[in-house]
Write an enzyme that holds these catalytic residues in place. Structure first.
Site, PDB file in Angstrom:
ATOM      1  CE1 TYR A 125      -4.091  -1.743   0.133  1.00 30.09           C
ATOM      2  CE2 TYR A 125      -4.591   0.577   0.435  1.00 30.09           C
ATOM      3  CZ  TYR A 125      -4.998  -0.696   0.108  1.00 30.09           C
ATOM      4  OH  TYR A 125      -6.285  -0.922  -0.253  1.00 30.09           O
ATOM      5  CE  LYS A 174       1.322 -17.868   0.198  1.00 36.69           C
ATOM      6  NZ  LYS A 174       0.328 -18.926   0.046  1.00 36.69           N
ATOM      7  CG  ASP A 207      -2.824 -19.699   1.053  1.00 38.56           C
ATOM      8  OD1 ASP A 207      -2.379 -19.433   2.184  1.00 38.56           O
ATOM      9  OD2 ASP A 207      -2.255 -20.487   0.281  1.00 38.56           O
ATOM     10  CG  ASP A 231      -7.777  -3.326   1.049  1.00 37.14           C
ATOM     11  OD1 ASP A 231      -8.764  -2.729   1.505  1.00 37.14           O
ATOM     12  OD2 ASP A 231      -7.429  -3.276  -0.147  1.00 37.14           O
TER      13      ASP A 231
END
Ligand code: NAD
Length: 338
Positions: A125, A174, A207, A231
């Site tokens: 971002y 992740k 995920d 987000d």
């Protein structure tokens, strides 16, 4: 002098009509609030030649707290997003997005009560990106994750859990693939968790988390994650409980706080008085809680819940045909009964 002085940004698109409804509710609290009106976004660009006038920043810095309608990022002003710029300027490092089921809303689940705490200042971002070659056939974006920002957001999530009587914090990452950036975030989260032995801690790969949220959302309480994952996951969660019209958010820093809806200015509905005012009403309740008015926060949430359950004055997205202001008026009336 009023008890509270708060900066008010009515916003663009459907923002001003939503704010009419919000004010009906806040007026019925009888709280002594002085509003300092300021502008940002499209309306500011017309008047000041910039979507974020210095006056607006100064007002928020002076009052420390702002209630903000959604604002449109005008095209071609050099701002990637006016909202992101505002968060950066005011160092609002934590984005808090509660997700709660309301009885009577057509939704996938009716037992969700969780909070997404999203890091607000770094990650993809930050927009550090460019073309690699002159022909523009390749582009790269630089993802920066720092220990300082990770520590700050995870500590915030644990403190939030403690203060709001929540039992568990789940860190989402992740780190199996992005071993340095998300590895740093995860290691930091594990370290901070040791300072909060009274709160359960776990981590999930993003995920898997997306699937778990769709299958068993009731298993989660406070979720803390980096900017982009936050987000995406917070919109996913909003979808689980019935959509963006019900999702409030708070941007909180060490000094200032700005309360708003998760949704944008929905410009295609501007002037139609049909969008749902609930997200900003719930954001205003969070603001009162932040100011220490916990009982008013609780009562506004209950008034919203009862209005939705009653089902007579609800907007189109909830299956009704009430206008923005009619729904706000009903919530304001209920507030006096709860
Ligand atoms: P949006 O959230 O404004 O609208 C997407 C769709 O969601 C709408 O068309 C509508 O169908 C639905 N929706 C949104 N709010 C609703 C409500 N209160 N009640 C019922 N339905 C609602 O997203 P967008 O169209 O991608 O963005 C429009 C503008 O808003 C852009 O300029 C964007 O930059 C800005 N934006 C601002 C904020 C903010 O102020 N924090 C957040 C997101 C987007």
């Amino acid at each position: 002098m009023s008890k509270y002085r708060i900066s008010l940004i009515r916003g663009d698109g459907t923002g001003p009509e939503i704010m009419e409804a919000v004010m009906l509710v806040l007026n019925n609290t009888g709280l002594d609030i002085e509003w300092e009106e300021c502008i940002a976004g499209e309306s500011a660009l017309e008047k000041y030649g910039t979507p974020i006038p210095e006056e607006t920043i100064e007002s928020i810095k002076r009052n420390k707290v702002a209630l903000k309608g959604p604002i449109t990022t005008p095209v071609g002003t050099g701002f990637r997003s006016v909202n992101v710029a505002l968060r950066q300027e005011l160092k609002l490092f934590a984005n808090v997005r509660p997700v709660k089921s309301f009885e009577g809303v057509p939704a996938k689940y009716n037992n969700i009560d969780l909070v997404v705490v999203r890091e607000n200042t770094e990650d993809l971002y930050a927009g550090v990106e460019h073309y690699v070659d002159e022909d523009k056939t390749c582009a790269e974006s630089i993802r920066i994750i720092t220990k300082k920002a990770s520590e700050r957001i995870v500590r915030f999530a644990f403190n939030y859990a403690r203060e709001n009587n929540r039992k568990k914090v789940t860190a989402v990452h992740k780190a199996n693939i992005m071993k340095f950036t998300d590895g740093l975030f995860l290691d930091t989260a594990r370290e901070i968790a040791k300072d909060f032995p009274d709160i359960e801690f776990e981590d999930r790969i993003v995920d898997n988390m997306a699937m778990q949220l769709v299958k068993n959302p009731e298993n989660f309480d406070v979720i803390v994650t980096t900017n982009l994952f936050g987000d995406i996951l917070s919109d996913l969660c909003a979808g689980l409980v019935g959509g963006l019209g019900l999702a409030p958010g708070a941007n909180i820093g060490d000094e200032y706080a700005v309360f708003e809806a998760v949704h944008g200015s929905a410009p295609k509905y501007k002037g139609q008085y049909k969008v749902n005012p609930t997200a900003v009403i719930l954001a205003s309740a969070m603001m009162l809680g932040y100011l220490g008015e916990k009982e008013w926060e609780r009562r506004i949430v209950q008034a919203v819940a009862e209005t939705i359950k009653e089902g007579k004055y609800i907007t189109y997205d909830l299956g009704g045909n009430a206008s923005t202001v009619e729904m706000g008026k009903r919530i304001a009336e209920k507030l006096l009964e709860v």
